[in-house]
Scaffold this active site. Structure first.
Site, PDB file in Angstrom:
ATOM      1  N   TYR A  47       3.434  39.057  15.643  1.00 27.75           N
ATOM      2  CA  TYR A  47       3.508  38.659  17.052  1.00 27.75           C
ATOM      3  C   TYR A  47       2.174  38.044  17.494  1.00 27.75           C
ATOM      4  CZ  TYR A  47       4.454  39.003  22.093  1.00 27.75           C
ATOM      5  OH  TYR A  47       4.637  38.721  23.435  1.00 27.75           O
ATOM      6  N   SER A  63       0.702  34.624  25.338  1.00 29.62           N
ATOM      7  CA  SER A  63       0.546  36.043  25.706  1.00 29.62           C
ATOM      8  C   SER A  63      -0.948  36.350  25.663  1.00 29.62           C
ATOM      9  CB  SER A  63       1.269  36.908  24.675  1.00 29.62           C
ATOM     10  OG  SER A  63       0.924  38.268  24.813  1.00 29.62           O
TER      11      SER A  63
HETATM   12  P1  NAD Z   1      12.913  39.418  27.018  1.00 30.66           P
HETATM   13  O1  NAD Z   1      13.273  40.027  25.694  1.00 30.66           O
HETATM   14  O2  NAD Z   1      13.134  40.182  28.243  1.00 30.66           O
HETATM   15  O3  NAD Z   1      13.552  37.967  27.120  1.00 30.66           O
HETATM   16  C1  NAD Z   1      13.444  37.057  26.032  1.00 30.66           C
HETATM   17  C2  NAD Z   1      14.592  36.082  26.088  1.00 30.66           C
HETATM   18  O4  NAD Z   1      14.512  35.238  24.920  1.00 30.66           O
HETATM   19  C3  NAD Z   1      15.956  36.794  26.034  1.00 30.66           C
HETATM   20  O5  NAD Z   1      16.819  36.219  26.989  1.00 30.66           O
HETATM   21  C4  NAD Z   1      16.424  36.544  24.615  1.00 30.66           C
HETATM   22  O6  NAD Z   1      17.839  36.542  24.469  1.00 30.66           O
HETATM   23  C5  NAD Z   1      15.808  35.171  24.316  1.00 30.66           C
HETATM   24  N1  NAD Z   1      15.684  34.880  22.887  1.00 30.66           N
HETATM   25  C6  NAD Z   1      15.277  35.718  21.898  1.00 30.66           C
HETATM   26  N2  NAD Z   1      15.333  35.097  20.718  1.00 30.66           N
HETATM   27  C7  NAD Z   1      15.776  33.842  20.951  1.00 30.66           C
HETATM   28  C8  NAD Z   1      16.032  32.713  20.121  1.00 30.66           C
HETATM   29  N3  NAD Z   1      15.875  32.775  18.781  1.00 30.66           N
HETATM   30  N4  NAD Z   1      16.454  31.578  20.703  1.00 30.66           N
HETATM   31  C9  NAD Z   1      16.655  31.522  22.043  1.00 30.66           C
HETATM   32  N5  NAD Z   1      16.438  32.542  22.873  1.00 30.66           N
HETATM   33  C10 NAD Z   1      15.997  33.691  22.335  1.00 30.66           C
HETATM   34  O7  NAD Z   1      11.363  39.093  26.914  1.00 30.66           O
HETATM   35  P2  NAD Z   1      10.312  38.653  28.050  1.00 30.66           P
HETATM   36  O8  NAD Z   1       9.396  39.798  28.250  1.00 30.66           O
HETATM   37  O9  NAD Z   1      10.972  38.007  29.178  1.00 30.66           O
HETATM   38  O10 NAD Z   1       9.521  37.592  27.174  1.00 30.66           O
HETATM   39  C11 NAD Z   1       9.576  36.195  27.398  1.00 30.66           C
HETATM   40  C12 NAD Z   1       8.364  35.584  26.725  1.00 30.66           C
HETATM   41  O11 NAD Z   1       7.191  36.163  27.318  1.00 30.66           O
HETATM   42  C13 NAD Z   1       8.275  35.881  25.228  1.00 30.66           C
HETATM   43  O12 NAD Z   1       7.795  34.734  24.565  1.00 30.66           O
HETATM   44  C14 NAD Z   1       7.257  36.993  25.159  1.00 30.66           C
HETATM   45  O13 NAD Z   1       6.581  37.039  23.930  1.00 30.66           O
HETATM   46  C15 NAD Z   1       6.332  36.616  26.298  1.00 30.66           C
HETATM   47  N6  NAD Z   1       5.504  37.710  26.801  1.00 30.66           N
HETATM   48  C16 NAD Z   1       6.077  38.811  27.372  1.00 30.66           C
HETATM   49  C17 NAD Z   1       5.248  39.829  27.840  1.00 30.66           C
HETATM   50  C18 NAD Z   1       5.790  41.068  28.493  1.00 30.66           C
HETATM   51  O14 NAD Z   1       5.016  41.991  28.749  1.00 30.66           O
HETATM   52  N7  NAD Z   1       7.071  41.139  28.804  1.00 30.66           N
HETATM   53  C19 NAD Z   1       3.856  39.715  27.712  1.00 30.66           C
HETATM   54  C20 NAD Z   1       3.327  38.583  27.127  1.00 30.66           C
HETATM   55  C21 NAD Z   1       4.163  37.566  26.683  1.00 30.66           C
END
Ligand code: NAD
Length: 252
Positions: free
Chosen positions: A157, A144
């Site tokens: 985080y 991220s």
């Molecule tokens: P989201 O919450 O929409 O999706 C996350 C997915 O991970 C979900 O399907 C959830 O069920 C799954 N998950 C959660 N805990 C889990 C576990 N213990 N084991 C297996 N699966 C698990 O989030 P997103 O925004 O799609 O995020 C995906 C990745 O991108 C994450 O690592 C997040 O930190 C990173 N990220 C997101 C953003 C953003 O703005 N959305 C920005 C930077 C980084």
């Protein structure tokens, strides 16, 4: 379609929703067989249905990435189903609870680090031996922009994402001569269920997140998916140990 990806096998953790869902679908469009791994099986099977409905191959495997036994079983079931592992997008992550450093509970700290950082390490621990067997493989870890700068209220985080970048560089160096490339992707603000939870669907809160973006809007999950597909592809054959920001200009 990128010909070198056809018939390859990928694991996408956190593939039920958000960035993982888009990446699973984007890989399938390139002819990749996809293992959707997630702690939650989406009751509507949206990722699986859109892949299979378009003629692709995918399976869902339930896995909590913070539990070693479940990650080990995920890899074993992948090999049983598809016979090999070429790509892994270690993407599953949670935002944790918003609290300043002195207010962050031990439970919040432990859970966030367990899923985001230990989870990525566990996935690599069990994915890499399979890739070593074939002398080839590509791993992309989801970090991220919070892996590159601080964010008030998200100490666990931020640490987890900084840790992923260190882990990515270390593994990249360890396996560079074994045909395995390891990179991270650093998304900016991407409109997914995670952002909806953080903003509680409040338009004013959403506008504050959008205001962080020099490009003037949140990113779409597909925009991260395309970067991940590129990192997996032969076009990125000289790229390892890097953390690719896909962030609408925030880090600039
Ligand atoms: P989201 O919450 O929409 O999706 C996350 C997915 O991970 C979900 O399907 C959830 O069920 C799954 N998950 C959660 N805990 C889990 C576990 N213990 N084991 C297996 N699966 C698990 O989030 P997103 O925004 O799609 O995020 C995906 C990745 O991108 C994450 O690592 C997040 O930190 C990173 N990220 C997101 C953003 C953003 O703005 N959305 C920005 C930077 C980084």
């Amino acid at each position: 379609m990128e010909k070198s990806m056809i018939g390859k096998v990928a694991i996408v953790t956190g593939g039920s929703y958000g960035i993982g869902q888009s990446t699973a679908i984007a890989l399938s469009k390139r002819g990749v067989k996809v293992v959707i791994a997630d702690i939650i099986e989406d009751p509507f099977h949206q990722t699986l249905n859109s892949i299979v409905g378009a003629g692709g191959e995918a399976i869902f495997i339930r896995c909590d990435v913070s539990i070693a036994k479940e990650v080990q079983q995920l890899i074993e079931q992948t090999i049983t189903s598809f016979g090999r592992l070429d790509f892994a997008f270690n993407n599953a992550g949670i935002e944790g609870i918003n609290a300043k450093t002195h207010e962050c509970s031990e439970e919040n700290w432990d859970k966030t680090i367990a899923v985001n950082l230990k989870g990525v390490w566990l996935c690599m621990k069990y994915e890499i031996p399979e890739m070593l067997k074939h002398g080839k493989g590509v791993i992309v870890n989801c970090a991220s922009i919070a892996g590159l700068k601080g964010f008030p209220g998200l100490p666990a985080y931020v640490i987890s994402k900084h840790g992923i970048i260190g882990l990515t560089k270390t593994a990249a160096l360890e396996y560079a001569k074994d045909g395995i490339r390891v990179n991270a992707v650093c998304p900016g603000v991407i409109h997914t269920p995670m952002i909806d939870r953080l903003t509680k669907n409040d338009p004013q809160a959403a506008a504050q997140y959008t205001a962080m973006e020099p490009i003037g809007r949140m990113g779409y999950p597909d925009e991260i998916a395309e970067a991940v597909v590129w990192l997996f592809s032969e076009a990125a054959s000289f790229v390892t140990g890097t953390s690719l920001t896909v962030d609408g200009g925030i880090m600039a």
